[in-house]
Write a protein that holds these residues in place. Structure first.
Motif, PDB file in Angstrom:
ATOM      1  N   LYS A   7      12.504   3.724  42.391  1.00  0.00           N
ATOM      2  CA  LYS A   7      12.073   5.105  42.169  1.00  0.00           C
ATOM      3  C   LYS A   7      10.584   5.147  41.807  1.00  0.00           C
ATOM      4  CE  LYS A   7      16.550   6.905  40.576  1.00  0.00           C
ATOM      5  NZ  LYS A   7      17.281   7.481  39.423  1.00  0.00           N
ATOM      6  N   ALA A   8      10.190   4.227  40.919  1.00  0.00           N
ATOM      7  CA  ALA A   8       8.769   4.155  40.529  1.00  0.00           C
ATOM      8  C   ALA A   8       7.907   3.766  41.722  1.00  0.00           C
ATOM      9  CB  ALA A   8       8.594   3.155  39.393  1.00  0.00           C
ATOM     10  N   ARG A   9       8.376   2.811  42.514  1.00  0.00           N
ATOM     11  CA  ARG A   9       7.610   2.370  43.684  1.00  0.00           C
ATOM     12  C   ARG A   9       7.503   3.478  44.726  1.00  0.00           C
ATOM     13  NH1 ARG A   9       6.688  -3.101  44.132  1.00  0.00           N
ATOM     14  NH2 ARG A   9       6.776  -3.056  46.420  1.00  0.00           N
ATOM     15  N   ALA A  10       8.543   4.289  44.853  1.00  0.00           N
ATOM     16  CA  ALA A  10       8.499   5.401  45.798  1.00  0.00           C
ATOM     17  C   ALA A  10       7.439   6.419  45.394  1.00  0.00           C
ATOM     18  CB  ALA A  10       9.876   6.067  45.872  1.00  0.00           C
ATOM     19  N   MET A  11       7.275   6.638  44.085  1.00  0.00           N
ATOM     20  CA  MET A  11       6.245   7.565  43.605  1.00  0.00           C
ATOM     21  C   MET A  11       4.854   7.071  43.977  1.00  0.00           C
ATOM     22  SD  MET A  11       7.541  10.213  41.914  1.00  0.00           S
ATOM     23  CE  MET A  11       6.307  10.762  40.742  1.00  0.00           C
ATOM     24  N   GLN A  12       4.700   5.751  44.100  1.00  0.00           N
ATOM     25  CA  GLN A  12       3.401   5.164  44.437  1.00  0.00           C
ATOM     26  C   GLN A  12       3.307   4.757  45.906  1.00  0.00           C
ATOM     27  OE1 GLN A  12       2.539   2.127  41.260  1.00  0.00           O
ATOM     28  NE2 GLN A  12       4.365   3.084  40.404  1.00  0.00           N
ATOM     29  N   LYS A  13       4.326   5.192  46.681  1.00  0.00           N
ATOM     30  CA  LYS A  13       4.352   4.903  48.121  1.00  0.00           C
ATOM     31  C   LYS A  13       4.337   3.398  48.406  1.00  0.00           C
ATOM     32  CE  LYS A  13       2.293   9.288  49.568  1.00  0.00           C
ATOM     33  NZ  LYS A  13       2.534   9.962  48.289  1.00  0.00           N
ATOM     34  N   LEU A  14       5.084   2.663  47.606  1.00  0.00           N
ATOM     35  CA  LEU A  14       5.263   1.226  47.817  1.00  0.00           C
ATOM     36  C   LEU A  14       6.624   0.973  48.464  1.00  0.00           C
ATOM     37  CD1 LEU A  14       3.974  -0.135  44.367  1.00  0.00           C
ATOM     38  CD2 LEU A  14       2.745  -0.151  46.547  1.00  0.00           C
ATOM     39  N   ASP A  15       6.733  -0.132  49.169  1.00  0.00           N
ATOM     40  CA  ASP A  15       7.986  -0.464  49.842  1.00  0.00           C
ATOM     41  C   ASP A  15       9.087  -0.763  48.831  1.00  0.00           C
ATOM     42  OD1 ASP A  15       6.700  -0.210  52.257  1.00  0.00           O
ATOM     43  OD2 ASP A  15       6.232  -2.356  52.408  1.00  0.00           O
ATOM     44  N   LYS A  16      10.314  -0.480  49.270  1.00  0.00           N
ATOM     45  CA  LYS A  16      11.456  -0.806  48.435  1.00  0.00           C
ATOM     46  C   LYS A  16      11.617  -2.316  48.312  1.00  0.00           C
ATOM     47  CE  LYS A  16      14.656   3.084  48.744  1.00  0.00           C
ATOM     48  NZ  LYS A  16      16.049   3.471  49.105  1.00  0.00           N
ATOM     49  N   ILE A  17      12.194  -2.746  47.203  1.00  0.00           N
ATOM     50  CA  ILE A  17      12.521  -4.159  47.044  1.00  0.00           C
ATOM     51  C   ILE A  17      14.036  -4.291  46.937  1.00  0.00           C
ATOM     52  CG2 ILE A  17      10.322  -4.705  45.927  1.00  0.00           C
ATOM     53  CD1 ILE A  17      11.807  -4.729  43.251  1.00  0.00           C
ATOM     54  N   THR A  18      14.537  -5.436  47.255  1.00  0.00           N
ATOM     55  CA  THR A  18      15.988  -5.674  47.166  1.00  0.00           C
ATOM     56  C   THR A  18      16.265  -6.848  46.234  1.00  0.00           C
ATOM     57  OG1 THR A  18      15.925  -7.134  49.100  1.00  0.00           O
ATOM     58  CG2 THR A  18      16.406  -4.803  49.482  1.00  0.00           C
ATOM     59  N   ILE A  19      17.273  -6.693  45.421  1.00  0.00           N
ATOM     60  CA  ILE A  19      17.729  -7.747  44.510  1.00  0.00           C
ATOM     61  C   ILE A  19      19.241  -7.869  44.682  1.00  0.00           C
ATOM     62  CG2 ILE A  19      17.932  -8.504  42.114  1.00  0.00           C
ATOM     63  CD1 ILE A  19      15.074  -8.461  42.964  1.00  0.00           C
ATOM     64  N   ASP A  20      19.702  -9.020  45.124  1.00  0.00           N
ATOM     65  CA  ASP A  20      21.142  -9.236  45.280  1.00  0.00           C
ATOM     66  C   ASP A  20      21.812  -9.386  43.921  1.00  0.00           C
ATOM     67  OD1 ASP A  20      20.793  -9.121  47.992  1.00  0.00           O
ATOM     68  OD2 ASP A  20      20.617 -11.317  48.222  1.00  0.00           O
ATOM     69  N   GLN A  21      23.133  -9.380  43.947  1.00  0.00           N
ATOM     70  CA  GLN A  21      23.885  -9.423  42.694  1.00  0.00           C
ATOM     71  C   GLN A  21      23.697 -10.736  41.943  1.00  0.00           C
ATOM     72  OE1 GLN A  21      27.736  -7.779  43.110  1.00  0.00           O
ATOM     73  NE2 GLN A  21      28.446  -8.340  41.060  1.00  0.00           N
ATOM     74  N   ASN A  22      23.318 -11.791  42.652  1.00  0.00           N
ATOM     75  CA  ASN A  22      23.133 -13.093  41.994  1.00  0.00           C
ATOM     76  C   ASN A  22      21.652 -13.441  41.797  1.00  0.00           C
ATOM     77  OD1 ASN A  22      22.541 -13.418  44.670  1.00  0.00           O
ATOM     78  ND2 ASN A  22      23.423 -15.478  44.830  1.00  0.00           N
ATOM     79  N   GLN A  23      20.769 -12.412  41.842  1.00  0.00           N
ATOM     80  CA  GLN A  23      19.327 -12.631  41.713  1.00  0.00           C
ATOM     81  C   GLN A  23      18.736 -11.800  40.569  1.00  0.00           C
ATOM     82  OE1 GLN A  23      18.018 -11.482  45.700  1.00  0.00           O
ATOM     83  NE2 GLN A  23      17.705 -13.646  46.246  1.00  0.00           N
ATOM     84  N   PHE A  24      17.515 -12.170  40.171  1.00  0.00           N
ATOM     85  CA  PHE A  24      16.727 -11.341  39.247  1.00  0.00           C
ATOM     86  C   PHE A  24      15.247 -11.519  39.564  1.00  0.00           C
ATOM     87  CE2 PHE A  24      16.470 -15.426  37.142  1.00  0.00           C
ATOM     88  CZ  PHE A  24      15.252 -15.429  36.478  1.00  0.00           C
ATOM     89  N   ALA A  25      14.459 -10.514  39.226  1.00  0.00           N
ATOM     90  CA  ALA A  25      13.000 -10.578  39.337  1.00  0.00           C
ATOM     91  C   ALA A  25      12.423 -10.163  37.992  1.00  0.00           C
ATOM     92  CB  ALA A  25      12.500  -9.675  40.455  1.00  0.00           C
ATOM     93  N   VAL A  26      11.137 -10.351  37.815  1.00  0.00           N
ATOM     94  CA  VAL A  26      10.503 -10.070  36.518  1.00  0.00           C
ATOM     95  C   VAL A  26       9.215  -9.289  36.742  1.00  0.00           C
ATOM     96  CG1 VAL A  26       9.499 -11.048  34.420  1.00  0.00           C
ATOM     97  CG2 VAL A  26      11.434 -12.180  35.519  1.00  0.00           C
ATOM     98  N   ILE A  27       9.024  -8.259  35.940  1.00  0.00           N
ATOM     99  CA  ILE A  27       7.737  -7.566  35.895  1.00  0.00           C
ATOM    100  C   ILE A  27       7.233  -7.644  34.465  1.00  0.00           C
ATOM    101  CG2 ILE A  27       8.872  -5.307  35.585  1.00  0.00           C
ATOM    102  CD1 ILE A  27       6.425  -4.094  37.039  1.00  0.00           C
TER     103      ILE A  27
END
Length: 680
Positions: free
Chosen positions: A399-419
């Protein structure tokens, strides 16, 4: 009679007095301009924050003006000393003709009064005019509306007059003391006194140079250690200044011996004459050359650091702004009165809005979650580890990325990312890549998840205040499992990202939103953990204005101090060389009678000016490089180090251009003094 004689002396020696007059006029104008900010601000339509920043600027300038007044007082005394030195023979003739010293002192007092009155008047007029431009510039820098009108500060005028009258009184007393000290024979033979080398032996010069260089290297290394420059500033400056003093003290003997190693160059043209003159002059002025190098350091260092900070803060504000308005508030997960729908997002002023929520705990840090993966001995991992942690779904991040016109990201159920919040301020300082490896499996929250590195994740911005927490991005189902199995997740943080139809009234709209949220918190926070009940409403307009106001403070403060130190250095160098030219008149006259060509004499004058101008500059540039680097080492700790060298290069280029102009003017002035004597 004495007043007419004094006026005739000033009129007759207008070329000599021109430097003194311009120095005084510029000092008065600059002092007035930077002490009239309070009055300048009256033509600006400022909000409360801008007004407080201008008030802070006025208070800081009042403190800095004490330092500036002392520097200008020193400069005026030095310029006055130059004039007295040039007129020693004239004063000796007055004494020889029977004029009492008190009468000569009266003439000098009257001359000082004439010069002081006209320079003070001209400086104030120039300051009045310049302050109009400064007021307009202030309005532009703060993006404030203006009511155009003439700006005049009676307080700054009276303060300027009082300061410079005090300086002139000191000048009068100084002249009286000098006059009483001089003997008649010293006045009459002033142009025949040669410099004497204090350091008699070459090996002693070399030893002093090595000791000075060693101390300077130690001071440099000391300054470059984190936090040392801020904690031990005065000892570092004192040691560096003493080392500079030793280096210049050794130059007179060391420089001459070094040039004599190349017989071919040493005996070429008038090089013998030039190098002996320079060596003798450095011997008697090494203290002043040391002071000039330090003042050039302060001037260039202040300007570069000020403009660097201004640039960095502007970049950071631009990097923090995510939306026109962000509303952020935290509350307990089980709260019955506060939830993610406190405000109306259907307001006609809203163009687009999205809401994201993440979950955390004030008692949970990143190293609590990933305890066995944090290397406590590694500074980057350690700083990363002590940050609070939150869990957010990939849908909220998108949702935040859409406000900034950035591409969607995908995270599978067995994954994580960090910001990480620090990524938005300086990814080279602390980054998830310091801790995690791609596709490696990590156990936390009763699950095994593999790390997924997302290249542009740091571009994701959702809060104008910046994100304080390290956010673990997971699939929606994974987030629900973590919430169900982790009892420590007690807080929710909701962020509304709002894009408005027009940014003109964003501050007023933000104030209204704050008034909507405030009653919910006033009724719930009592008796609860305050960190569970926090809210912020921030418009991008407020951040930009705040950045501009802080930029105003940094720019004017660095410009004020930097220009004062630089101009003082430039003027002292110019006066030194003009004084040297006056002393060398007879020597060059003898060279001309011996048949030396004008071209060789011009080259000799140029070399003497160049050596005397650029030796302090080279030392000062080295000091400045280390000084600015040391400041950046410390600013990096709070993520304020310069990300580009362009502001520093532009500032340095401007300073060097002005320095070159002063050098050319001084060279032409020196040549005119010498050629004038040779033609007589």
């Amino acid at each position: 009679m004495y007043s007419k004689l004094a006026f005739r002396n000033v009129k007759k020696s207008y070329r000599d007095y021109s430097i003194y007059f311009i120095t005084l006029m510029f000092s008065v104008a600059l002092f007035y301009v930077f002490n009239s900010f309070e009055q300048q601000s009256t033509i600006l339509k400022m909000n409360e924050m801008q007004g407080s920043m201008v008030k802070l600027l006025v208070n800081v300038m009042n403190v800095m003006s004490v330092i500036v007044a002392a520097v200008f007082g020193f400069l005026i005394l030095y310029a006055n000393n130059f004039l007295i030195k040039r007129r020693k023979k004239e004063l000796g003739l007055y004494t020889l003709l029977g004029m009492p010293k008190r009468k000569i002192s009266t003439i000098l007092i009257l001359e000082t009064m004439y010069i002081g009155f006209f320079s003070l008047l001209a400086g104030l007029v120039f300051g009045f005019i310049a302050s109009q431009g400064t007021a307009v510039l202030t309005g532009k820098m703060m993006a404030a509306d203006m009511n155009y009108g003439f700006v005049f500060s009676l307080e700054a005028t009276l303060k300027t007059i009082a300061i410079f009258l005090g300086v002139f009184l000191v000048v009068v007393l100084f002249n009286r003391i000098l006059l009483e000290k001089y003997e008649l024979i010293e006045l009459l033979r002033a142009d025949r006194i040669n410099e004497e080398n204090f350091v008699k032996r070459a090996w002693m010069s070399v030893v002093i140079f090595i000791v000075g260089a060693g101390l300077l290297v130690y001071a440099y290394n000391w300054a470059l250690q984190p936090m040392q420059l801020f904690m031990q500033l005065l000892p570092i400056i004192a040691l560096g200044s003493f080392a500079t003093f030793l280096i210049f003290k050794s130059f007179s003997g060391f420089l001459l011996k070094f040039m004599q190693t190349s017989k071919k160059n040493y005996y070429k043209g008038l090089n013998v004459f030039v190098w002996r003159q320079v060596s003798a002059k450095i011997n008697s002025t090494y203290k002043m050359m040391s002071v000039i190098s330090i003042m050039l350091l302060f001037g260039m260092g202040t300007l570069i650091t000020g403009f660097n900070l201004n640039s960095v803060m502007s970049e950071q504000i631009a990097g923090m702004i995510s939306n026109d308005i962000t509303v952020r508030y935290s509350y307990p997960i089980d709260s019955n009165t506060i939830g993610p729908n406190l405000i109306n997002l259907k307001d006609s002023r809203i163009k687009n809005a999205e809401t994201m929520t993440y979950y955390s705990s004030v008692n949970m840090r990143f190293d609590d979650v990933f305890e066995k993966y944090i290397d406590q001995s590694d500074a980057n991992s350690f700083m990363f580890g002590i940050t609070d942690v939150g869990f957010v779904s990939v849908d909220s991040i998108n949702k935040a990325r859409a406000m900034q016109k950035l591409d969607k990201i995908t995270i599978d159920q067995n994954q994580f990312a960090v910001i990480a919040p620090i990524q938005q301020l300086g990814p080279e300082t602390v980054s998830p890549s310091n801790v995690f490896k791609d596709d490696d499996s990590y156990a936390f929250a009763n699950q095994n998840l593999s790390y997924k590195k997302i290249q542009d994740i740091e571009k994701t911005k959702f809060d104008n205040n910046g994100n304080d927490d390290v956010l673990i991005i997971v699939n929606e189902n994974t987030l629900q499992n973590i919430k169900n199995t982790n009892d420590e997740l007690t807080s929710a943080v909701t962020i509304h990202m709002i894009s408005t139809q027009s940014s003109k009234d964003d501050k007023e709209f933000a104030r209204e939103l704050k008034e909507v949220i405030e009653p919910h918190y006033n009724s719930n926070v009592e008796g609860e953990d305050m960190f569970d009940y926090m809210y912020f409403v921030t418009s991008s307009q407020e951040l930009i204005e705040s950045s501009m106001a802080m930029g105003l403070l940094l720019t004017y403060l660095s410009f004020y101090l930097g220009v004062v130190f630089l101009v003082t250095s430039f003027v002292i160098l110019a006066l030194q060389q003009l004084s040297e030219a006056n002393d060398n008149q007879k020597r060059y006259q003898i060279l001309a009678k011996l048949g030396v060509e004008d071209r060789m004499i011009d080259r000799s004058i140029f070399m003497q000016n160049a050596i005397y101008f650029f030796i302090p500059l080279i030392v000062a540039l080295l000091h400045t490089y280390i000084g600015v680097s040391a400041v950046n080492v410390n600013l990096k700790l709070i993520s304020l180090s310069a990300s580009s060298i362009m502001p520093a290069l532009i500032t340095l280029g401007f300073v060097l251009i002005v320095y070159a102009i002063y050098f050319i003017i001084t060279y032409q002035g020196s040549k005119a003094i010498i050629k004038n004597k040779m033609t007589k």
